[in-house]
Motif scaffolding. Structure first.
Motif, PDB file in Angstrom:
ATOM      1  N   ALA A  37     -40.466  11.798   4.731  1.00  0.00           N
ATOM      2  CA  ALA A  37     -39.898  10.904   3.726  1.00  0.00           C
ATOM      3  C   ALA A  37     -40.983  10.394   2.786  1.00  0.00           C
ATOM      4  N   ARG A  38     -40.632  10.269   1.487  1.00  0.00           N
ATOM      5  CA  ARG A  38     -41.500   9.511   0.577  1.00  0.00           C
ATOM      6  C   ARG A  38     -41.090   8.057   0.746  1.00  0.00           C
ATOM      7  N   THR A  39     -41.860   7.329   1.495  1.00  0.00           N
ATOM      8  CA  THR A  39     -41.439   6.017   1.987  1.00  0.00           C
ATOM      9  C   THR A  39     -41.441   4.951   0.894  1.00  0.00           C
ATOM     10  N   PRO A  40     -40.644   3.883   1.080  1.00  0.00           N
ATOM     11  CA  PRO A  40     -40.595   2.807   0.076  1.00  0.00           C
ATOM     12  C   PRO A  40     -41.952   2.119  -0.088  1.00  0.00           C
ATOM     13  N   PHE A  41     -42.193   1.679  -1.310  1.00  0.00           N
ATOM     14  CA  PHE A  41     -43.397   0.916  -1.635  1.00  0.00           C
ATOM     15  C   PHE A  41     -42.918  -0.311  -2.380  1.00  0.00           C
ATOM     16  N   VAL A  42     -42.782  -1.433  -1.687  1.00  0.00           N
ATOM     17  CA  VAL A  42     -42.064  -2.583  -2.207  1.00  0.00           C
ATOM     18  C   VAL A  42     -42.992  -3.783  -2.386  1.00  0.00           C
ATOM     19  N   ARG A  43     -42.713  -4.556  -3.418  1.00  0.00           N
ATOM     20  CA  ARG A  43     -43.492  -5.769  -3.666  1.00  0.00           C
ATOM     21  C   ARG A  43     -43.074  -6.851  -2.689  1.00  0.00           C
ATOM     22  N   SER A  44     -44.055  -7.499  -2.078  1.00  0.00           N
ATOM     23  CA  SER A  44     -43.808  -8.631  -1.193  1.00  0.00           C
ATOM     24  C   SER A  44     -43.956  -9.915  -1.992  1.00  0.00           C
ATOM     25  N   SER A  45     -42.832 -10.574  -2.239  1.00  0.00           N
ATOM     26  CA  SER A  45     -42.892 -11.838  -2.985  1.00  0.00           C
ATOM     27  C   SER A  45     -43.676 -12.890  -2.214  1.00  0.00           C
ATOM     28  N   SER A  46     -43.481 -12.923  -0.893  1.00  0.00           N
ATOM     29  CA  SER A  46     -44.145 -13.964  -0.094  1.00  0.00           C
ATOM     30  C   SER A  46     -45.652 -13.781  -0.076  1.00  0.00           C
ATOM     31  N   LEU A  47     -46.119 -12.555   0.124  1.00  0.00           N
ATOM     32  CA  LEU A  47     -47.568 -12.320   0.168  1.00  0.00           C
ATOM     33  C   LEU A  47     -48.185 -12.399  -1.227  1.00  0.00           C
ATOM     34  N   LEU A  57     -46.059  -3.416  -0.069  1.00  0.00           N
ATOM     35  CA  LEU A  57     -46.042  -2.880   1.288  1.00  0.00           C
ATOM     36  C   LEU A  57     -45.592  -1.417   1.269  1.00  0.00           C
ATOM     37  N   LYS A  58     -46.430  -0.529   1.784  1.00  0.00           N
ATOM     38  CA  LYS A  58     -46.066   0.882   1.939  1.00  0.00           C
ATOM     39  C   LYS A  58     -45.437   1.040   3.311  1.00  0.00           C
ATOM     40  N   LEU A  59     -44.111   1.198   3.351  1.00  0.00           N
ATOM     41  CA  LEU A  59     -43.340   1.090   4.577  1.00  0.00           C
ATOM     42  C   LEU A  59     -43.185   2.433   5.274  1.00  0.00           C
ATOM     43  N   GLU A  60     -44.251   2.827   5.997  1.00  0.00           N
ATOM     44  CA  GLU A  60     -44.178   4.052   6.789  1.00  0.00           C
ATOM     45  C   GLU A  60     -43.253   3.885   7.994  1.00  0.00           C
ATOM     46  N   THR A  61     -42.794   2.665   8.217  1.00  0.00           N
ATOM     47  CA  THR A  61     -41.760   2.404   9.220  1.00  0.00           C
ATOM     48  C   THR A  61     -40.470   3.152   8.907  1.00  0.00           C
ATOM     49  N   ARG A 284     -44.455 -11.504  13.139  1.00  0.00           N
ATOM     50  CA  ARG A 284     -43.447 -12.520  12.825  1.00  0.00           C
ATOM     51  C   ARG A 284     -43.165 -12.568  11.328  1.00  0.00           C
ATOM     52  N   HIS A 285     -44.226 -12.530  10.531  1.00  0.00           N
ATOM     53  CA  HIS A 285     -44.038 -12.592   9.082  1.00  0.00           C
ATOM     54  C   HIS A 285     -43.238 -11.390   8.586  1.00  0.00           C
ATOM     55  N   ALA A 286     -43.557 -10.201   9.080  1.00  0.00           N
ATOM     56  CA  ALA A 286     -42.846  -8.999   8.647  1.00  0.00           C
ATOM     57  C   ALA A 286     -41.349  -9.129   8.910  1.00  0.00           C
ATOM     58  N   TRP A 287     -40.986  -9.730  10.048  1.00  0.00           N
ATOM     59  CA  TRP A 287     -39.584  -9.887  10.410  1.00  0.00           C
ATOM     60  C   TRP A 287     -38.913 -11.002   9.602  1.00  0.00           C
ATOM     61  N   ARG A 288     -39.562 -12.163   9.552  1.00  0.00           N
ATOM     62  CA  ARG A 288     -38.922 -13.328   8.938  1.00  0.00           C
ATOM     63  C   ARG A 288     -38.909 -13.287   7.419  1.00  0.00           C
ATOM     64  N   GLU A 289     -40.002 -12.774   6.820  1.00  0.00           N
ATOM     65  CA  GLU A 289     -40.138 -12.827   5.368  1.00  0.00           C
ATOM     66  C   GLU A 289     -39.853 -11.493   4.675  1.00  0.00           C
ATOM     67  N   GLU A 290     -40.112 -10.391   5.360  1.00  0.00           N
ATOM     68  CA  GLU A 290     -39.942  -9.077   4.723  1.00  0.00           C
ATOM     69  C   GLU A 290     -38.720  -8.328   5.251  1.00  0.00           C
ATOM     70  N   GLY A 291     -38.136  -8.824   6.344  1.00  0.00           N
ATOM     71  CA  GLY A 291     -36.975  -8.161   6.919  1.00  0.00           C
ATOM     72  C   GLY A 291     -37.287  -6.822   7.551  1.00  0.00           C
ATOM     73  N   GLU A 292     -38.528  -6.666   8.067  1.00  0.00           N
ATOM     74  CA  GLU A 292     -38.961  -5.394   8.639  1.00  0.00           C
ATOM     75  C   GLU A 292     -39.398  -5.573  10.087  1.00  0.00           C
ATOM     76  N   THR A 293     -38.957  -4.657  10.948  1.00  0.00           N
ATOM     77  CA  THR A 293     -39.433  -4.609  12.325  1.00  0.00           C
ATOM     78  C   THR A 293     -40.712  -3.789  12.346  1.00  0.00           C
ATOM     79  N   VAL A 294     -41.824  -4.425  12.686  1.00  0.00           N
ATOM     80  CA  VAL A 294     -43.137  -3.787  12.576  1.00  0.00           C
ATOM     81  C   VAL A 294     -43.884  -3.954  13.896  1.00  0.00           C
ATOM     82  N   GLU A 295     -44.506  -2.891  14.373  1.00  0.00           N
ATOM     83  CA  GLU A 295     -45.332  -2.976  15.578  1.00  0.00           C
ATOM     84  C   GLU A 295     -46.680  -3.617  15.245  1.00  0.00           C
TER      85      GLU A 295
END
Length: 339
Positions: A37-47, A57-61, A284-295
Protein backbone atom coordinates in the motif's frame (compact mmCIF):
# COMPACT_ATOMS: atom_id res chain seq x y z
CA UNK A 1 24.89 12.94 19.25
CA UNK A 2 25.56 14.57 15.90
CA UNK A 3 26.85 11.99 13.43
CA UNK A 4 27.26 14.12 10.34
CA UNK A 5 26.60 17.65 9.14
CA UNK A 6 24.36 16.71 6.23
CA UNK A 7 24.43 20.12 4.55
CA UNK A 8 28.02 19.59 3.39
CA UNK A 9 27.42 16.29 1.62
CA UNK A 10 26.32 16.15 -2.00
CA UNK A 11 23.92 13.69 -3.60
CA UNK A 12 26.75 11.87 -5.40
CA UNK A 13 28.22 10.78 -2.07
CA UNK A 14 25.12 8.78 -1.25
CA UNK A 15 24.81 7.11 -4.62
CA UNK A 16 28.43 6.00 -4.99
CA UNK A 17 30.03 4.99 -1.69
CA UNK A 18 27.26 3.35 0.35
CA UNK A 19 25.91 -0.21 0.03
CA UNK A 20 22.39 0.99 -0.93
CA UNK A 21 21.78 3.68 -3.53
CA UNK A 22 18.91 5.84 -4.68
CA UNK A 23 18.76 3.70 -7.84
CA UNK A 24 18.23 0.59 -5.67
CA UNK A 25 15.31 2.29 -3.93
CA UNK A 26 13.75 3.54 -7.15
CA UNK A 27 14.01 0.01 -8.54
CA UNK A 28 12.35 -1.37 -5.44
CA UNK A 29 9.53 1.15 -5.76
CA UNK A 30 8.76 -0.08 -9.27
CA UNK A 31 9.08 -3.74 -8.26
CA UNK A 32 6.72 -3.67 -5.26
CA UNK A 33 4.14 -1.35 -6.84
CA UNK A 34 0.81 -3.14 -6.62
CA UNK A 35 2.02 -5.51 -3.90
CA UNK A 36 2.08 -3.00 -1.02
CA UNK A 37 0.00 0.00 0.00
CA UNK A 38 1.01 3.62 -0.57
CA UNK A 39 0.19 4.50 3.00
CA UNK A 40 -1.53 7.70 4.22
CA UNK A 41 0.61 10.69 5.10
CA UNK A 42 -1.56 12.90 7.28
CA UNK A 43 -1.05 16.17 9.11
CA UNK A 44 -1.28 15.92 12.89
CA UNK A 45 -3.07 19.01 14.16
CA UNK A 46 -2.19 18.18 17.77
CA UNK A 47 1.54 17.70 17.18
CA UNK A 48 1.70 20.67 14.81
CA UNK A 49 0.12 22.87 17.45
CA UNK A 50 2.43 21.39 20.09
CA UNK A 51 5.60 22.20 18.14
CA UNK A 52 4.67 25.24 16.06
CA UNK A 53 5.74 23.34 12.91
CA UNK A 54 3.83 21.22 10.41
CA UNK A 55 4.06 17.58 11.56
CA UNK A 56 2.85 14.76 9.33
CA UNK A 57 2.43 11.08 10.25
CA UNK A 58 3.41 8.40 7.71
CA UNK A 59 0.99 5.65 8.72
CA UNK A 60 2.67 2.36 7.87
CA UNK A 61 0.08 0.90 10.25
CA UNK A 62 -2.16 0.84 7.15
CA UNK A 63 -0.08 -1.77 5.32
CA UNK A 64 -1.90 -5.13 4.87
CA UNK A 65 0.20 -6.60 7.70
CA UNK A 66 0.00 -3.48 9.87
CA UNK A 67 3.70 -2.56 9.51
CA UNK A 68 6.30 -1.17 7.10
CA UNK A 69 8.18 -4.49 6.93
CA UNK A 70 6.11 -5.66 3.97
CA UNK A 71 8.02 -3.27 1.70
CA UNK A 72 11.43 -4.80 2.33
CA UNK A 73 10.28 -8.40 2.50
CA UNK A 74 8.30 -8.14 -0.72
CA UNK A 75 11.17 -6.48 -2.58
CA UNK A 76 13.65 -9.10 -1.37
CA UNK A 77 11.44 -12.02 -2.32
CA UNK A 78 10.52 -10.57 -5.72
CA UNK A 79 14.24 -10.07 -6.37
CA UNK A 80 14.91 -13.82 -6.02
CA UNK A 81 14.90 -16.17 -8.98
CA UNK A 82 12.36 -18.99 -9.26
CA UNK A 83 14.79 -21.64 -8.00
CA UNK A 84 15.57 -19.64 -4.84
CA UNK A 85 11.88 -19.19 -4.08
CA UNK A 86 11.01 -22.84 -4.72
CA UNK A 87 13.54 -23.99 -2.12
CA UNK A 88 11.47 -22.24 0.53
CA UNK A 89 12.09 -19.13 2.62
CA UNK A 90 13.34 -18.73 6.17
CA UNK A 91 13.84 -15.69 8.38
CA UNK A 92 14.41 -14.53 11.95
CA UNK A 93 12.09 -11.88 13.31
CA UNK A 94 10.90 -9.93 16.34
CA UNK A 95 7.43 -10.17 14.80
CA UNK A 96 6.66 -7.74 12.01
CA UNK A 97 9.31 -8.91 9.52
CA UNK A 98 8.19 -12.49 10.03
CA UNK A 99 4.62 -11.45 9.35
CA UNK A 100 5.77 -9.65 6.21
CA UNK A 101 7.69 -12.67 4.91
CA UNK A 102 4.74 -14.95 5.69
CA UNK A 103 2.32 -12.63 3.89
CA UNK A 104 4.54 -12.22 0.82
CA UNK A 105 5.29 -15.95 0.69
CA UNK A 106 1.58 -16.80 0.74
CA UNK A 107 0.86 -14.21 -1.95
CA UNK A 108 3.59 -15.67 -4.16
CA UNK A 109 2.79 -19.31 -3.38
CA UNK A 110 6.03 -20.34 -1.64
CA UNK A 111 6.59 -21.96 1.79
CA UNK A 112 8.16 -20.00 4.67
CA UNK A 113 9.58 -20.67 8.14
CA UNK A 114 9.83 -17.85 10.70
CA UNK A 115 12.21 -18.24 13.65
CA UNK A 116 11.56 -16.10 16.74
CA UNK A 117 12.67 -15.87 20.34
CA UNK A 118 10.44 -16.34 23.36
CA UNK A 119 10.38 -12.54 23.84
CA UNK A 120 8.13 -12.04 20.80
CA UNK A 121 4.56 -11.21 21.94
CA UNK A 122 1.97 -13.94 21.42
CA UNK A 123 -0.24 -11.78 19.20
CA UNK A 124 2.60 -11.44 16.67
CA UNK A 125 3.37 -15.16 16.76
CA UNK A 126 -0.30 -16.05 16.20
CA UNK A 127 -0.61 -13.57 13.32
CA UNK A 128 2.29 -15.27 11.52
CA UNK A 129 0.77 -18.72 12.01
CA UNK A 130 -2.50 -17.39 10.59
CA UNK A 131 -0.63 -16.64 7.34
CA UNK A 132 0.27 -20.34 6.98
CA UNK A 133 3.97 -19.96 7.78
CA UNK A 134 5.75 -22.45 10.03
CA UNK A 135 6.82 -20.81 13.31
CA UNK A 136 9.81 -21.89 15.40
CA UNK A 137 10.37 -20.38 18.86
CA UNK A 138 14.08 -20.59 19.65
CA UNK A 139 15.94 -19.18 22.65
CA UNK A 140 15.58 -15.80 24.33
CA UNK A 141 17.05 -13.41 21.78
CA UNK A 142 17.02 -12.46 18.11
CA UNK A 143 20.54 -13.87 17.88
CA UNK A 144 19.26 -17.28 19.02
CA UNK A 145 16.56 -17.16 16.33
CA UNK A 146 19.14 -16.19 13.70
CA UNK A 147 21.26 -19.20 14.60
CA UNK A 148 18.29 -21.44 13.80
CA UNK A 149 17.91 -19.68 10.43
CA UNK A 150 21.54 -20.40 9.61
CA UNK A 151 21.11 -24.04 10.62
CA UNK A 152 18.08 -24.44 8.35
CA UNK A 153 19.86 -22.81 5.43
CA UNK A 154 22.75 -25.24 5.85
CA UNK A 155 20.66 -28.35 6.52
CA UNK A 156 17.76 -27.85 4.12
CA UNK A 157 18.99 -25.36 1.53
CA UNK A 158 16.32 -22.78 2.36
CA UNK A 159 16.66 -19.19 1.13
CA UNK A 160 17.15 -16.68 3.96
CA UNK A 161 15.35 -13.33 3.93
CA UNK A 162 17.27 -11.18 6.45
CA UNK A 163 15.19 -8.85 8.63
CA UNK A 164 17.31 -5.76 7.96
CA UNK A 165 20.95 -6.26 6.92
CA UNK A 166 20.27 -6.84 3.23
CA UNK A 167 20.40 -4.48 0.25
CA UNK A 168 17.01 -5.54 -1.17
CA UNK A 169 15.28 -5.33 2.21
CA UNK A 170 16.74 -1.89 2.91
CA UNK A 171 15.84 -0.64 -0.57
CA UNK A 172 12.25 -1.71 -0.02
CA UNK A 173 12.04 0.20 3.25
CA UNK A 174 13.61 3.21 1.56
CA UNK A 175 10.56 3.60 -0.69
CA UNK A 176 8.92 5.36 2.27
CA UNK A 177 11.45 8.16 1.79
CA UNK A 178 10.44 8.60 -1.84
CA UNK A 179 6.78 8.84 -0.86
CA UNK A 180 7.19 11.42 1.88
CA UNK A 181 9.32 13.67 -0.35
CA UNK A 182 6.66 13.59 -3.07
CA UNK A 183 4.17 14.87 -0.51
CA UNK A 184 6.48 17.36 1.28
CA UNK A 185 9.26 18.52 -1.07
CA UNK A 186 10.49 21.08 1.51
CA UNK A 187 10.90 18.45 4.22
CA UNK A 188 13.11 19.57 7.12
CA UNK A 189 13.18 16.60 9.52
CA UNK A 190 12.35 12.89 9.56
CA UNK A 191 11.81 11.02 12.82
CA UNK A 192 12.27 7.31 12.22
CA UNK A 193 12.24 4.29 14.56
CA UNK A 194 15.73 2.81 14.87
CA UNK A 195 16.43 -0.87 15.45
CA UNK A 196 18.64 -2.93 13.13
CA UNK A 197 18.72 0.02 10.77
CA UNK A 198 16.84 -1.27 7.73
CA UNK A 199 14.07 1.34 7.99
CA UNK A 200 16.26 4.23 9.14
CA UNK A 201 19.02 3.38 6.68
CA UNK A 202 16.73 3.02 3.67
CA UNK A 203 14.78 6.21 4.34
CA UNK A 204 18.02 8.09 4.99
CA UNK A 205 19.48 7.07 1.63
CA UNK A 206 16.40 8.28 -0.25
CA UNK A 207 15.97 11.53 1.67
CA UNK A 208 19.64 12.52 1.79
CA UNK A 209 20.02 11.83 -1.94
CA UNK A 210 17.07 14.00 -2.91
CA UNK A 211 17.12 16.59 -0.09
CA UNK A 212 20.54 16.51 1.61
CA UNK A 213 19.72 19.42 3.94
CA UNK A 214 16.95 17.41 5.64
CA UNK A 215 17.72 16.10 9.12
CA UNK A 216 17.32 12.36 9.85
CA UNK A 217 16.80 11.42 13.49
CA UNK A 218 16.69 7.82 14.69
CA UNK A 219 14.51 7.09 17.72
CA UNK A 220 14.97 4.05 19.94
CA UNK A 221 14.32 2.85 23.48
CA UNK A 222 16.71 3.04 26.42
CA UNK A 223 16.50 -0.74 26.94
CA UNK A 224 18.86 -2.54 24.56
CA UNK A 225 19.29 -0.01 21.73
CA UNK A 226 21.83 -1.95 19.67
CA UNK A 227 22.35 0.46 16.77
CA UNK A 228 22.77 3.43 19.12
CA UNK A 229 25.43 1.52 21.09
CA UNK A 230 27.13 0.44 17.87
CA UNK A 231 27.29 3.97 16.47
CA UNK A 232 28.71 5.23 19.76
CA UNK A 233 31.36 2.47 19.68
CA UNK A 234 32.21 3.05 16.02
CA UNK A 235 31.54 -0.60 15.16
CA UNK A 236 28.74 -3.17 15.54
CA UNK A 237 28.52 -4.34 19.15
CA UNK A 238 26.31 -6.77 21.05
CA UNK A 239 23.86 -5.54 23.68
CA UNK A 240 21.66 -7.44 26.10
CA UNK A 241 18.14 -7.79 24.74
CA UNK A 242 15.53 -6.62 27.24
CA UNK A 243 11.75 -6.55 27.44
CA UNK A 244 10.35 -3.23 26.24
CA UNK A 245 7.12 -1.69 25.00
CA UNK A 246 9.02 -1.11 21.76
CA UNK A 247 9.54 -4.85 21.26
CA UNK A 248 9.89 -4.51 17.48
CA UNK A 249 13.04 -2.45 18.06
CA UNK A 250 14.70 -5.27 20.00
CA UNK A 251 17.55 -7.48 18.84
CA UNK A 252 21.11 -6.84 17.76
CA UNK A 253 22.57 -5.41 14.56
CA UNK A 254 24.84 -8.40 13.91
CA UNK A 255 28.57 -8.25 14.60
CA UNK A 256 29.25 -8.92 10.92
CA UNK A 257 26.80 -6.24 9.76
CA UNK A 258 27.44 -5.45 6.10
CA UNK A 259 24.81 -2.86 5.20
CA UNK A 260 22.83 -1.00 7.84
CA UNK A 261 25.59 0.02 10.25
CA UNK A 262 27.38 1.87 7.42
CA UNK A 263 24.15 3.61 6.41
CA UNK A 264 23.06 4.65 9.89
CA UNK A 265 26.49 5.69 11.15
CA UNK A 266 27.01 7.82 8.02
CA UNK A 267 23.58 9.29 7.34
CA UNK A 268 21.75 9.74 10.65
CA UNK A 269 22.17 13.19 12.12
CA UNK A 270 21.06 12.29 15.62
CA UNK A 271 19.81 9.39 17.76
CA UNK A 272 17.34 9.82 20.64
CA UNK A 273 16.54 7.26 23.34
CA UNK A 274 13.23 7.05 25.19
CA UNK A 275 12.12 5.68 28.54
CA UNK A 276 9.29 3.16 28.78
CA UNK A 277 6.94 5.78 30.23
CA UNK A 278 7.69 8.12 27.32
CA UNK A 279 6.93 5.34 24.82
CA UNK A 280 3.67 4.62 26.63
CA UNK A 281 2.70 8.28 26.35
CA UNK A 282 3.31 8.08 22.60
CA UNK A 283 0.95 5.10 22.34
CA UNK A 284 -1.70 6.96 24.35
CA UNK A 285 -1.38 10.09 22.23
CA UNK A 286 -1.68 8.13 18.98
CA UNK A 287 -4.95 6.60 20.22
CA UNK A 288 -6.52 9.62 21.91
CA UNK A 289 -5.45 12.41 19.55
CA UNK A 290 -4.76 10.72 16.21
CA UNK A 291 -7.27 7.87 16.35
CA UNK A 292 -4.57 5.30 15.55
CA UNK A 293 -3.69 2.02 17.24
CA UNK A 294 0.11 2.07 17.33
CA UNK A 295 2.63 -0.35 18.86
CA UNK A 296 5.49 0.90 20.99
CA UNK A 297 8.05 0.90 18.18
CA UNK A 298 5.68 2.83 15.94
CA UNK A 299 4.99 5.45 18.61
CA UNK A 300 8.58 6.50 19.32
CA UNK A 301 8.60 9.48 16.95
CA UNK A 302 5.43 10.85 18.52
CA UNK A 303 6.87 10.12 21.96
CA UNK A 304 10.09 12.02 21.24
CA UNK A 305 8.09 15.10 20.31
CA UNK A 306 5.86 14.88 23.39
CA UNK A 307 8.90 14.41 25.64
CA UNK A 308 10.51 17.51 24.07
CA UNK A 309 13.61 15.51 23.19
CA UNK A 310 13.67 16.91 19.65
CA UNK A 311 13.55 20.53 18.53
CA UNK A 312 11.87 20.83 15.14
CA UNK A 313 12.84 23.44 12.57
CA UNK A 314 10.30 23.03 9.76
CA UNK A 315 8.03 20.48 8.05
CA UNK A 316 8.49 17.14 9.79
CA UNK A 317 7.67 13.54 8.89
CA UNK A 318 7.09 11.05 11.70
CA UNK A 319 7.32 7.44 10.57
CA UNK A 320 4.63 5.45 12.40
CA UNK A 321 6.10 2.06 11.61
CA UNK A 322 3.55 -0.42 12.92
CA UNK A 323 0.35 -1.07 14.83
CA UNK A 324 0.65 -4.71 15.87
CA UNK A 325 0.29 -4.31 19.61
CA UNK A 326 -1.39 -6.83 21.89
CA UNK A 327 -4.96 -5.55 22.35
CA UNK A 328 -4.95 -6.11 26.13
CA UNK A 329 -1.67 -4.25 26.52
CA UNK A 330 -2.96 -1.42 24.33
CA UNK A 331 -6.11 -1.13 26.43
CA UNK A 332 -4.12 -0.98 29.67
CA UNK A 333 -1.80 1.72 28.33
CA UNK A 334 -4.51 3.88 26.77
CA UNK A 335 -6.47 3.69 30.02
CA UNK A 336 -3.47 5.17 31.81
CA UNK A 337 -1.62 2.18 33.24
CA UNK A 338 2.00 2.78 34.26
CA UNK A 339 4.50 1.56 31.67
Amino acid sequence: MTIMESETVHRSAYTSILPVTLADIEGASARINGHIARTPFVRSSSLSDHTGHSVHLKLETHQPIGAFKLRGAMNAILSLDDAQRRRGLVTASTGNHGRAVAYAARELGVPAIVCMSSLVPANKVNAIRALDAEVRIVGVSQDDAQEEVERLVEARGLTAIPPFDNVDVVAGQGTIGLEILKDIPDLATVLVPLSGGGLAGGISVAVKALRPQARLVGISMERGAAMHASIAAGRPVAVREEETLADSLGGGVGLSNRVTFALCSTLLDDVILLSESEIAEGIRHAWREEGETVEGAGAVGIAAILARKIELCGPTAVIVSGGNIDPKLHRRITEGADA
